[in-house]
Design a protein around this motif. Structure first.
Motif, mmCIF file in Angstrom:
data_model
loop_
_atom_site.group_PDB
_atom_site.id
_atom_site.type_symbol
_atom_site.label_atom_id
_atom_site.label_comp_id
_atom_site.label_asym_id
_atom_site.label_seq_id
_atom_site.Cartn_x
_atom_site.Cartn_y
_atom_site.Cartn_z
ATOM 1 N N ALA A 120 0.850 -1.188 0.000
ATOM 2 C CA ALA A 120 0.000 0.000 0.000
ATOM 3 C C ALA A 120 0.882 1.234 0.000
ATOM 4 O O ALA A 120 2.024 1.202 0.462
ATOM 5 C CB ALA A 120 -0.926 0.005 1.210
ATOM 6 N N THR A 121 0.345 2.310 -0.538
ATOM 7 C CA THR A 121 1.030 3.601 -0.486
ATOM 8 C C THR A 121 0.316 4.478 0.532
ATOM 9 O O THR A 121 -0.851 4.262 0.846
ATOM 10 C CB THR A 121 0.969 4.325 -1.842
ATOM 11 N N ARG A 122 1.048 5.464 1.051
ATOM 12 C CA ARG A 122 0.422 6.483 1.877
ATOM 13 C C ARG A 122 0.977 7.828 1.469
ATOM 14 O O ARG A 122 2.172 7.964 1.209
ATOM 15 C CB ARG A 122 0.731 6.296 3.364
ATOM 16 N N SER A 123 0.113 8.809 1.445
ATOM 17 C CA SER A 123 0.575 10.173 1.296
ATOM 18 C C SER A 123 -0.496 11.049 1.910
ATOM 19 O O SER A 123 -1.671 10.916 1.569
ATOM 20 C CB SER A 123 0.774 10.505 -0.173
ATOM 21 N N GLY A 124 -0.091 11.920 2.818
ATOM 22 C CA GLY A 124 -1.106 12.670 3.558
ATOM 23 C C GLY A 124 -2.001 11.670 4.262
ATOM 24 O O GLY A 124 -1.533 10.731 4.898
ATOM 25 N N LYS A 125 -3.306 11.869 4.105
ATOM 26 C CA LYS A 125 -4.281 10.976 4.740
ATOM 27 C C LYS A 125 -4.663 9.809 3.856
ATOM 28 O O LYS A 125 -5.525 9.023 4.227
ATOM 29 C CB LYS A 125 -5.575 11.760 4.988
ATOM 30 N N LYS A 126 -4.105 9.753 2.682
ATOM 31 C CA LYS A 126 -4.613 8.831 1.664
ATOM 32 C C LYS A 126 -3.832 7.514 1.667
ATOM 33 O O LYS A 126 -2.624 7.500 1.429
ATOM 34 C CB LYS A 126 -4.469 9.522 0.303
ATOM 35 N N TYR A 127 -4.541 6.433 1.936
ATOM 36 C CA TYR A 127 -3.945 5.095 1.875
ATOM 37 C C TYR A 127 -4.576 4.343 0.722
ATOM 38 O O TYR A 127 -5.797 4.343 0.579
ATOM 39 C CB TYR A 127 -4.226 4.333 3.174
ATOM 40 N N GLN A 128 -3.748 3.689 -0.094
ATOM 41 C CA GLN A 128 -4.275 2.867 -1.179
ATOM 42 C C GLN A 128 -3.416 1.619 -1.341
ATOM 43 O O GLN A 128 -2.195 1.674 -1.205
ATOM 44 C CB GLN A 128 -4.244 3.652 -2.502
#
Lengths: 402, 402
Positions: A120-128
């Motif tokens: 998974a990636t994270r950046s800011g609040k966004k997890y995908q």
């Protein structure tokens, strides 16, 4: 309600594995037995499942859900999944170009990471979650069996912003094994992101390792800053602020923060790493909000960077009054002339045909043309996506320091 | 299906913020207007919301869901949330002791990160949101305005395992500003976890910074290894293996991997950092699976570590035949005698009263008692949780290198 004796998932799973292993080596495996004892939590499905023709099948066990789809980052339509009689939902993409694809399940409206995918990636609040569809290009985005550089998360003092701030620094594999100096590339993230964005979504460590090993780029240090003026570090690690990255970060960027780049970030890096401390050995690039910052920083500091990259953004005047627009236009015109006079080796602009910022990029190009200011323009397919920014990074970096 | 012109969430939100800001400074703010234009994706709720009495309220907008609860890591019962008429689900905990609490929403059976909370932990495949309930103890777990150490992710060669492997290294804030040597603490993670576990769930960087600033511990280097013998690094970053961390990792640990610790990990660290290269300045600790590894490594290498920490695990014989149990018992008895003869400064065991491994810890203590082998035993409340392991870390580290 209190902390209690839990059959911790880790431990119960481990014991399950041990028992399963014991059964396996005893030669009395019964797959049925194991399947029956599975709870929803433990159900192991192959997801994502990359098929021969580069279609990808997604699966999730969600027996109680009424509606499950997959949202793929940058795609216009979700993939509707279909439920089987025990509650496994399945759906398949069309054949995909080799690349990294970020996605989440949408279960009855809620965004759900793929429970069967560790990636998974994270950046800011966004997890995908993400899947790598293999091929020549996406092979640049994964760790191969070559030498790897080091990623450090360090802190520097920012008296101008009144806080300590974290910065991510990639040093090439050979950095530790010689006493050479290195050129530096500074990388800025987009809005609502942070100093981890280029690492998790941009795959900078993997790309750098691969391009260096292939001899396609000069070994260089890559510095990834947090460009939200009100954050000391990623909100994932620091105590969240009541006013978050977005608005204050953006507006401060246009003034207070961009000043600190040349006054605080660069001196910190050049004092703490073996760098060539001159314009010839400094590059800067940013995407979207970061691309606005790059223009501000380089317009204001014409003697600092020889290589400039502006990804997926041009000149933005949204939210400005006609007076502000006119004033900023005059200032920009003057600064572009000064930058042109001082000289630079590369001014690189990249944008996707379908990017909503396309018009702002056209305006930037027109403005530069008016000043007979030289730049390289790369127009790709696609929109405002990390698929494009990873690709731009692999196109931009081979042109640096040569 | 193709990548298309997306109104990227980042960008559209930013523009929304800019417009909102413009409205705000024009003095015509209308909160109602903004609320009306919210889509489910953008709905901003205060979650987690820490109340005066240290109860925590969780909120999520999920109008299509039939059932929403909150699962808190280490708690025996989920918190059932209640839906209001527009689809916001709300629920509140009992008053909580100051600590970090990891949680996820369960929406119609699917695990969902809190979309309004930037803070989440990751270890192995497990992602959870978290909330810090403030207080003296939990203040150790957050970044305060003090000097911060550096976290580096480096790679070393492991010919014994036939791969390059990643290791996380914390160096104290003063490491870069002097030429002193430092003692080293080696930390091992639990089953199904990886080299990031002690950082994201264990909050090692924050705890070290705080305890050093408070003068409670000696500045030391902390090394966090990936203890799954079949993984070169966290599966979040490397290409996932068909056989994952669990079973192979665990079984290899008992043999092949633990050997590499003294033969490969320690030499790499001592060659690449300014360390005291002697037993007096080496400590090792691990939790659960890592605690088994710590026993194996220290039993096999009685001259390497002066400080030994075994968290929430004792002697485990599950999955072994009676012959294997008897053989390992004999070997262990011999090795404990050898370790005792070589000497050590501290052998620290911690376990929660309600931990399912409690019996294995009792067996370890009984075994050590039989040999008149000195140790410190700390029994806490709670079970097999990171709440306990963070706390053990803050108790264990002040005893090191003094």
């Amino acid at each position: 309600m209190k902390l209690k004796q839990i059959k911790s998932r880790e431990l119960s799973l481990r014991i399950k594995f041990i028992l399963l292993f014991t059964i396996t080596i005893s030669g009395v495996v019964n797959a049925q037995l194991d399947a029956k004892s599975l709870t929803p939590k433990d159900t192991v499905l192959k997801s994502p499942d990359i098929l021969q023709d580069n279609r990808v099948t997604f699966r999730i066990f969600a027996p109680k859900a009424n509606d499950v789809s997959v949202n793929m980052d940058g795609f216009d339509k979700n993939i509707q999944l279909v439920r089987d009689n025990i509650g496994i939902w399945t759906g398949t993409t069309d054949p995909l170009k080799d690349d990294i694809y970020e996605y989440t399940f949408i279960v009855d409206g809620a965004k759900v990471l793929d429970p069967n995918n560790a990636q998974a990636t994270r950046s800011g609040k966004k997890y995908q979650s993400f899947v790598v569809v293999p091929g020549e290009e996406s092979n640049l985005y994964v760790y191969n069996d070559i030498q790897h550089g080091t990623l450090s998360k360090r802190w520097y003092d920012s008296p101008l912003l009144g806080m300590k701030r974290r910065v991510c620094v990639y040093t090439p594999a050979d950095y530790e094994h010689n006493s050479k100096k290195y050129p530096v590339l500074y990388l800025l993230h987009g809005g609502m992101e942070d100093e981890d964005a280029w690492i998790t979504r941009g795959r900078v460590c993997q790309i750098m390792d691969n391009l260096i090993a292939q001899g396609k780029i000069k070994p260089m240090i890559v510095v990834m800053t947090n460009d939200n003026a009100n954050q000391s570090a990623s909100q994932n690690d620091i105590t969240p602020l009541s006013s978050e990255g977005g608005i204050k970060g953006f507006f401060n960027n246009a003034g207070k923060y961009t000043n600190t780049y040349v006054k605080e970030v660069i001196p910190f890096i050049e004092m703490n790493y073996r760098t060539y401390n001159n314009k010839e050995n400094r590059a800067i690039a940013g995407l979207s909000m970061g691309g606005i910052n790059v223009q501000t920083i380089t317009n204001n500091n014409p003697d600092v960077f020889n290589y400039i990259g502006v990804f997926s953004i041009g000149i933005v005047s949204i939210g400005m009054t006609p007076e502000m627009i006119e004033k900023s236009k005059q200032e920009r015109d003057e600064k572009i002339e000064v930058l042109k006079k001082h000289g630079y080796k590369l001014y690189w602009i990249g944008c996707g045909k379908d990017d909503m910022t396309y018009g702002t990029v056209r305006f930037l190009k027109k403005t530069l043309d008016k000043h007979d200011f030289k730049y390289l323009y790369h127009e790709s397919s696609g929109g405002h996506t990390w698929n494009n920014w990873r690709r731009y990074f692999t196109i931009f970096t081979p042109m640096l320091f040569k």
